[in-house]
Design a protein around this motif. Sequence first.
Motif, mmCIF file in Angstrom:
data_model
loop_
_atom_site.group_PDB
_atom_site.id
_atom_site.type_symbol
_atom_site.label_atom_id
_atom_site.label_comp_id
_atom_site.label_asym_id
_atom_site.label_seq_id
_atom_site.Cartn_x
_atom_site.Cartn_y
_atom_site.Cartn_z
ATOM 1 N N ALA A 106 0.810 -1.218 0.000
ATOM 2 C CA ALA A 106 0.000 0.000 0.000
ATOM 3 C C ALA A 106 0.842 1.266 0.000
ATOM 4 O O ALA A 106 0.531 2.213 -0.729
ATOM 5 C CB ALA A 106 -0.929 0.005 1.220
ATOM 6 N N PHE A 107 1.891 1.301 0.803
ATOM 7 C CA PHE A 107 2.631 2.558 0.969
ATOM 8 C C PHE A 107 3.301 3.040 -0.319
ATOM 9 O O PHE A 107 3.146 4.215 -0.673
ATOM 10 C CB PHE A 107 3.648 2.433 2.107
ATOM 11 N N PRO A 108 4.048 2.219 -1.059
ATOM 12 C CA PRO A 108 4.668 2.747 -2.284
ATOM 13 C C PRO A 108 3.653 3.184 -3.342
ATOM 14 O O PRO A 108 3.861 4.201 -4.011
ATOM 15 C CB PRO A 108 5.513 1.581 -2.804
ATOM 16 N N LEU A 109 2.553 2.439 -3.477
ATOM 17 C CA LEU A 109 1.540 2.835 -4.466
ATOM 18 C C LEU A 109 0.836 4.124 -4.048
ATOM 19 O O LEU A 109 0.558 4.987 -4.876
ATOM 20 C CB LEU A 109 0.534 1.711 -4.669
ATOM 21 N N TRP A 110 0.551 4.265 -2.769
ATOM 22 C CA TRP A 110 -0.057 5.502 -2.272
ATOM 23 C C TRP A 110 0.887 6.679 -2.488
ATOM 24 O O TRP A 110 0.474 7.744 -2.946
ATOM 25 C CB TRP A 110 -0.389 5.338 -0.786
ATOM 26 N N LEU A 111 2.168 6.496 -2.168
ATOM 27 C CA LEU A 111 3.138 7.567 -2.331
ATOM 28 C C LEU A 111 3.313 7.938 -3.804
ATOM 29 O O LEU A 111 3.412 9.126 -4.148
ATOM 30 C CB LEU A 111 4.483 7.149 -1.727
ATOM 31 N N ALA A 112 3.318 6.960 -4.673
ATOM 32 C CA ALA A 112 3.457 7.236 -6.107
ATOM 33 C C ALA A 112 2.272 8.033 -6.629
ATOM 34 O O ALA A 112 2.446 9.003 -7.386
ATOM 35 C CB ALA A 112 3.598 5.926 -6.882
#
Length: 175
Positions: A106-112
Amino acid sequence: MNLSFFDQFMSPYLLGIPLILISLLFPTLLFPSPGNRWITNRVSTLQSWFICMITKQLMIPLNKKGHKWALILSSLMVFLLTINLLGLLPYTFTPTTQLSMNLALAFPLWLATLLTGLRNQPSASLGHLLPEGTPTPQIPALIMIETTSLLIRPLALGVRLTANLTAGHLLIQLI
C-alpha cells in the motif's frame, strides 16, 4: 452449506473439480518459459492472452496518460492472484493476510499516486486539504487535520484490510 464443523476444512470444489488442483497448476501457467521468441507454444499464447486481458480490464477506465501505469498494475494483479490462489492450499497461510505485506504494497503505491498528483496537478491536489467555504480562523487547523488524515490513510487502509481478511479465520477459531 456445511454439514459439520469440520467440513470447512475440506478442499473446495468448483464444477466437480477440486480447487486445489487449479491453485497448484495456475502459477505455472503465469510464468513464461525462457525462449528466443515471444510466443513459443500454446501455454505462452495463453499467458499473453491472460496478461492482455488483465491489462485491458485495468486500463479501460483510465485515460491515455494513465496507461503508463499498465505494467505495474498488471504485475501487481498477477502477483496478488498468484499468492492468493496459493493460499487455497491446505495448511498454508496467505501472505496478504499479514499487516506487513499489506503495508508493503500500500505505501509505495499511495506515495506514487500522491507524488504524481502533486507533480501533474499541484493546485487540485493541495485543494483537497481545505474544504470550500471554510472560515478564515479554521484554515490552519483544517489543513493540519487533512494533512494528517492524508498521511495516515495507507496505514488505516492496510489495518482495515488485514482485519477484514483475518476476521473470518478468527471467528472460526473462536467458535
